[in-house]
Scaffold this motif. Structure first.
Motif, PDB file in Angstrom:
ATOM      1  N   PRO A 173     133.016  32.775 -65.530  1.00  0.00           N
ATOM      2  CA  PRO A 173     133.480  33.821 -66.444  1.00  0.00           C
ATOM      3  C   PRO A 173     133.403  35.200 -65.799  1.00  0.00           C
ATOM      4  N   ILE A 174     134.264  36.090 -66.250  1.00  0.00           N
ATOM      5  CA  ILE A 174     134.247  37.475 -65.799  1.00  0.00           C
ATOM      6  C   ILE A 174     133.332  38.233 -66.750  1.00  0.00           C
ATOM      7  N   LYS A 175     132.367  38.973 -66.202  1.00  0.00           N
ATOM      8  CA  LYS A 175     131.417  39.701 -67.050  1.00  0.00           C
ATOM      9  C   LYS A 175     132.124  40.789 -67.862  1.00  0.00           C
TER      10      LYS A 175
ATOM     11  N   CYS B 110     134.469  44.559 -62.411  1.00  0.00           N
ATOM     12  CA  CYS B 110     134.657  44.116 -61.033  1.00  0.00           C
ATOM     13  C   CYS B 110     133.334  44.106 -60.272  1.00  0.00           C
ATOM     14  N   ARG B 111     132.957  42.954 -59.755  1.00  0.00           N
ATOM     15  CA  ARG B 111     131.697  42.879 -59.010  1.00  0.00           C
ATOM     16  C   ARG B 111     131.824  43.463 -57.604  1.00  0.00           C
ATOM     17  N   TYR B 112     133.012  43.901 -57.223  1.00  0.00           N
ATOM     18  CA  TYR B 112     133.227  44.500 -55.904  1.00  0.00           C
ATOM     19  C   TYR B 112     133.467  46.014 -55.985  1.00  0.00           C
TER      20      TYR B 112
ATOM     21  N   PRO C 245     140.248  47.279 -48.953  1.00  0.00           N
ATOM     22  CA  PRO C 245     141.262  47.034 -47.923  1.00  0.00           C
ATOM     23  C   PRO C 245     141.723  45.577 -47.945  1.00  0.00           C
ATOM     24  N   GLU C 246     142.913  45.346 -47.439  1.00  0.00           N
ATOM     25  CA  GLU C 246     143.501  43.999 -47.395  1.00  0.00           C
ATOM     26  C   GLU C 246     142.554  42.981 -46.767  1.00  0.00           C
ATOM     27  N   ALA C 247     141.954  43.328 -45.641  1.00  0.00           N
ATOM     28  CA  ALA C 247     141.063  42.394 -44.941  1.00  0.00           C
ATOM     29  C   ALA C 247     139.861  42.027 -45.809  1.00  0.00           C
ATOM     30  N   ALA C 248     139.319  42.980 -46.538  1.00  0.00           N
ATOM     31  CA  ALA C 248     138.171  42.711 -47.414  1.00  0.00           C
ATOM     32  C   ALA C 248     138.580  41.792 -48.561  1.00  0.00           C
ATOM     33  N   ARG C 249     139.744  42.031 -49.150  1.00  0.00           N
ATOM     34  CA  ARG C 249     140.220  41.157 -50.233  1.00  0.00           C
ATOM     35  C   ARG C 249     140.454  39.737 -49.738  1.00  0.00           C
ATOM     36  N   GLN C 250     141.045  39.598 -48.553  1.00  0.00           N
ATOM     37  CA  GLN C 250     141.282  38.256 -47.996  1.00  0.00           C
ATOM     38  C   GLN C 250     139.959  37.546 -47.717  1.00  0.00           C
ATOM     39  N   ARG C 251     138.986  38.273 -47.183  1.00  0.00           N
ATOM     40  CA  ARG C 251     137.670  37.682 -46.892  1.00  0.00           C
ATOM     41  C   ARG C 251     136.984  37.238 -48.184  1.00  0.00           C
ATOM     42  N   ILE C 252     137.026  38.065 -49.221  1.00  0.00           N
ATOM     43  CA  ILE C 252     136.428  37.711 -50.515  1.00  0.00           C
ATOM     44  C   ILE C 252     137.105  36.466 -51.074  1.00  0.00           C
TER      45      ILE C 252
END
Length: 89
Positions: free
Chosen positions: A17-19, A38-40, A70-77
């Motif tokens: 679930p999303i808090k 958003c936890r990020y 950034p795109e790279a951070a979203r892809q990594r997550i």
């Protein structure tokens, strides 16, 4: 995305679930409307709380995103945290 059932994962896997509650469409929070849930959001200083993210195209054609990460951070997550839910169970 972890709160959405996967067509390719374990059908019996628990959804994450999303808090919090969805934002009020009448009284949106400042900055990114999703930052309270958003936890990020804390990964970019206070930008999520103060600046509305710009809508931009991502690597996959036809997809748009409005996020300060950034795109790279979203892809990594996605790779390390979201895509793994339901697969390893």
């Amino acid at each position: 995305l972890s709160s959405v059932p996967s067509l390719h994962g374990d059908a019996d896997a628990d959804l994450v679930p999303i808090k919090g509650n969805p934002p009020s469409l009448i009284n949106l929070p400042s900055g990114c409307a999703f930052h309270p849930r958003c936890r990020y959001a804390d990964r970019n200083g206070d930008r999520s709380r103060t600046d509305v993210p710009e809508l931009r195209q991502v690597v996959e054609r036809g997809h748009l995103v409005a996020c300060h990460l950034p795109e790279a951070a979203r892809q990594r997550i996605y790779r390390d945290e979201i895509a793994q839910v339901g697969v390893a169970r």
